[in-house]
Design a protein around this motif. Structure first.
Motif, PDB file in Angstrom:
ATOM      1  N   ILE A  23      14.194   0.017   8.074  1.00 20.22           N
ATOM      2  CA  ILE A  23      14.190  -0.633   6.759  1.00 20.22           C
ATOM      3  C   ILE A  23      15.586  -0.520   6.178  1.00 20.22           C
ATOM      4  N   ALA A  24      16.084  -1.632   5.683  1.00 19.51           N
ATOM      5  CA  ALA A  24      17.378  -1.633   4.992  1.00 19.51           C
ATOM      6  C   ALA A  24      17.123  -1.945   3.528  1.00 19.51           C
ATOM      7  N   ALA A  25      17.816  -1.219   2.670  1.00 14.27           N
ATOM      8  CA  ALA A  25      17.770  -1.486   1.223  1.00 14.27           C
ATOM      9  C   ALA A  25      19.154  -1.969   0.820  1.00 14.27           C
ATOM     10  N   ALA A  26      19.203  -3.179   0.241  1.00 13.06           N
ATOM     11  CA  ALA A  26      20.475  -3.726  -0.248  1.00 13.06           C
ATOM     12  C   ALA A  26      20.417  -3.703  -1.777  1.00 13.06           C
ATOM     13  N   PHE A  27      21.275  -2.888  -2.355  1.00 14.35           N
ATOM     14  CA  PHE A  27      21.305  -2.728  -3.811  1.00 14.35           C
ATOM     15  C   PHE A  27      22.278  -3.739  -4.421  1.00 14.35           C
ATOM     16  N   PRO A  28      21.997  -4.175  -5.668  1.00 18.82           N
ATOM     17  CA  PRO A  28      22.879  -5.144  -6.317  1.00 18.82           C
ATOM     18  C   PRO A  28      24.338  -4.681  -6.439  1.00 18.82           C
TER      19      PRO A  28
ATOM     20  N   ASN B  91      19.823  -6.135  12.296  1.00 21.46           N
ATOM     21  CA  ASN B  91      18.979  -7.225  11.810  1.00 21.46           C
ATOM     22  C   ASN B  91      18.397  -6.935  10.425  1.00 21.46           C
ATOM     23  N   ALA B  92      17.968  -5.698  10.185  1.00 19.13           N
ATOM     24  CA  ALA B  92      17.420  -5.345   8.873  1.00 19.13           C
ATOM     25  C   ALA B  92      18.482  -5.507   7.785  1.00 19.13           C
ATOM     26  N   VAL B  93      19.700  -5.062   8.072  1.00 22.32           N
ATOM     27  CA  VAL B  93      20.803  -5.166   7.103  1.00 22.32           C
ATOM     28  C   VAL B  93      21.147  -6.633   6.843  1.00 22.32           C
ATOM     29  N   ILE B  94      21.204  -7.452   7.903  1.00 22.32           N
ATOM     30  CA  ILE B  94      21.510  -8.879   7.747  1.00 22.32           C
ATOM     31  C   ILE B  94      20.533  -9.521   6.765  1.00 22.32           C
ATOM     32  N   LYS B  95      19.228  -9.244   6.948  1.00 22.30           N
ATOM     33  CA  LYS B  95      18.193  -9.848   6.092  1.00 22.30           C
ATOM     34  C   LYS B  95      18.277  -9.347   4.656  1.00 22.30           C
ATOM     35  N   ALA B  96      18.352  -8.024   4.499  1.00 15.56           N
ATOM     36  CA  ALA B  96      18.363  -7.450   3.148  1.00 15.56           C
ATOM     37  C   ALA B  96      19.579  -7.937   2.357  1.00 15.56           C
ATOM     38  N   LYS B  97      20.732  -7.923   2.994  1.00 15.74           N
ATOM     39  CA  LYS B  97      21.981  -8.343   2.337  1.00 15.74           C
ATOM     40  C   LYS B  97      21.941  -9.815   1.938  1.00 15.74           C
TER      41      LYS B  97
ATOM     42  N   LEU C 212      21.647 -13.660  -2.518  1.00 12.61           N
ATOM     43  CA  LEU C 212      21.078 -14.889  -3.099  1.00 12.61           C
ATOM     44  C   LEU C 212      20.453 -14.649  -4.473  1.00 12.61           C
ATOM     45  N   THR C 213      19.828 -13.471  -4.647  1.00 10.63           N
ATOM     46  CA  THR C 213      19.038 -13.223  -5.859  1.00 10.63           C
ATOM     47  C   THR C 213      19.683 -12.251  -6.843  1.00 10.63           C
TER      48      THR C 213
ATOM     49  N   GLU D 206       0.837  -1.207   0.000  1.00 10.27           N
ATOM     50  CA  GLU D 206       0.000   0.000   0.000  1.00 10.27           C
ATOM     51  C   GLU D 206       0.871   1.255   0.000  1.00 10.27           C
ATOM     52  N   ILE D 207       1.920   1.247   0.815  1.00 14.07           N
ATOM     53  CA  ILE D 207       2.755   2.443   0.951  1.00 14.07           C
ATOM     54  C   ILE D 207       3.659   2.657  -0.266  1.00 14.07           C
ATOM     55  N   LEU D 208       4.133   1.567  -0.870  1.00 18.74           N
ATOM     56  CA  LEU D 208       5.041   1.695  -2.024  1.00 18.74           C
ATOM     57  C   LEU D 208       4.326   1.585  -3.377  1.00 18.74           C
ATOM     58  N   ALA D 209       2.989   1.635  -3.355  1.00 16.96           N
ATOM     59  CA  ALA D 209       2.199   1.463  -4.580  1.00 16.96           C
ATOM     60  C   ALA D 209       2.541   2.488  -5.665  1.00 16.96           C
ATOM     61  N   ASP D 210       2.929   3.708  -5.249  1.00 24.37           N
ATOM     62  CA  ASP D 210       3.179   4.768  -6.229  1.00 24.37           C
ATOM     63  C   ASP D 210       4.646   4.845  -6.667  1.00 24.37           C
ATOM     64  N   THR D 211       5.421   3.786  -6.418  1.00 26.51           N
ATOM     65  CA  THR D 211       6.823   3.785  -6.864  1.00 26.51           C
ATOM     66  C   THR D 211       6.927   3.018  -8.180  1.00 26.51           C
ATOM     67  N   GLU D 212       8.131   3.008  -8.739  1.00 29.85           N
ATOM     68  CA  GLU D 212       8.349   2.298  -9.998  1.00 29.85           C
ATOM     69  C   GLU D 212       8.603   0.803  -9.775  1.00 29.85           C
ATOM     70  N   TYR D 213       8.396   0.346  -8.531  1.00 25.42           N
ATOM     71  CA  TYR D 213       8.710  -1.042  -8.204  1.00 25.42           C
ATOM     72  C   TYR D 213       7.482  -1.887  -7.937  1.00 25.42           C
ATOM     73  N   GLU D 214       7.552  -3.131  -8.399  1.00 28.00           N
ATOM     74  CA  GLU D 214       6.586  -4.141  -7.995  1.00 28.00           C
ATOM     75  C   GLU D 214       7.238  -4.847  -6.819  1.00 28.00           C
ATOM     76  N   VAL D 215       6.554  -4.882  -5.677  1.00 30.33           N
ATOM     77  CA  VAL D 215       7.134  -5.473  -4.471  1.00 30.33           C
ATOM     78  C   VAL D 215       6.665  -6.921  -4.352  1.00 30.33           C
ATOM     79  N   VAL D 216       7.633  -7.837  -4.304  1.00 29.01           N
ATOM     80  CA  VAL D 216       7.301  -9.254  -4.150  1.00 29.01           C
ATOM     81  C   VAL D 216       7.885  -9.779  -2.839  1.00 29.01           C
ATOM     82  N   SER D 217       7.191 -10.746  -2.251  1.00 23.23           N
ATOM     83  CA  SER D 217       7.688 -11.365  -1.017  1.00 23.23           C
ATOM     84  C   SER D 217       8.763 -12.387  -1.379  1.00 23.23           C
ATOM     85  N   MET D 218       9.475 -12.881  -0.393  1.00 21.06           N
ATOM     86  CA  MET D 218      10.489 -13.911  -0.644  1.00 21.06           C
ATOM     87  C   MET D 218       9.844 -15.129  -1.294  1.00 21.06           C
ATOM     88  N   LYS D 219       8.683 -15.535  -0.800  1.00 22.55           N
ATOM     89  CA  LYS D 219       7.980 -16.703  -1.329  1.00 22.55           C
ATOM     90  C   LYS D 219       7.635 -16.489  -2.804  1.00 22.55           C
TER      91      LYS D 219
END
Length: 194
Positions: free
Chosen positions: A124-129, A51-57, A62-63, A20-33
């Protein structure tokens, strides 16, 4: 066409808020599943940021895709900021929230209102490629109420009272909650970074 971004969570309540919050961005948000990622990530950080950085990284590595992750929880001042980073694991991960909420209310028995201060914290952590990591933090201040109340939200929302609104977090509609919440604030800040 929207670019894809993974949000490292399996929590459907969180995914609904995030979309709902990121609906107006250029991204489609998908869950890990939805991204086909099944990874067990050990969150052994001592802060929400770690903890946020550990998960995002971990998921970005992996992807190879832009990954967001959050770590959030409830800090209760009278309980030495418990449950804090252990909010999801408080009393054991499989313990249902109504039981956790009742336990907190029991522990807060007799604590006067002015000492019942608490806040929801979300990082929130954002891990960029390209290896870059950015974080944002949001908070929602309130008090621990005296009862379990409300049907909306999830987790500790039914015991978190917002004095300025005269309502519990679980009594807010999703638009109100997204506007006021710790996760909403952190997501809006990360939106600026994206």
């Amino acid at each position: 066409m929207k670019k894809r971004m993974i949000f490292a969570t399996g929590n459907q309540g969180k995914m609904k808020e995030i979309r709902e919050i990121l609906a107006d961005t250029e991204y489609e948000v998908v869950s890990m599943k939805e991204a086909g990622v099944d990874a067990e990530i050990i969150e052994d950080g001592t802060t929400f940021e770690e903890n946020a950085v550990i998960k995002a990284k971990a998921i970005m590595e992996l992807t190879g895709e832009l990954t967001l992750a959050d770590d959030s929880g409830l800090e209760i001042d009278a309980l030495n900021k418990e449950p804090g980073v252990y909010s999801a694991r408080y009393m054991g991960e499989d313990t249902p929230y109504p039981v956790k909420n009742q336990k907190i209310l029991d522990r807060m028995e007799g604590v006067p209102e002015k000492e019942r201060t608490a806040r929801f914290v979300c990082v929130i952590a954002a891990a960029f490629p390209d290896g870059q990591i950015r974080t944002s933090r949001g908070t929602m201040e309130g008090i621990i109420g005296y009862e379990i109340k409300g049907e909306n939200g999830f987790g500790y929302d039914p015991i978190f009272f917002l004095p300025e609104l005269g309502r519990y977090s679980a009594e807010l509609c999703s638009e109100e909650k997204n506007r006021l919440s710790h996760r909403g604030e952190a997501l809006r800040k990360i939106k600026d970074i994206l």
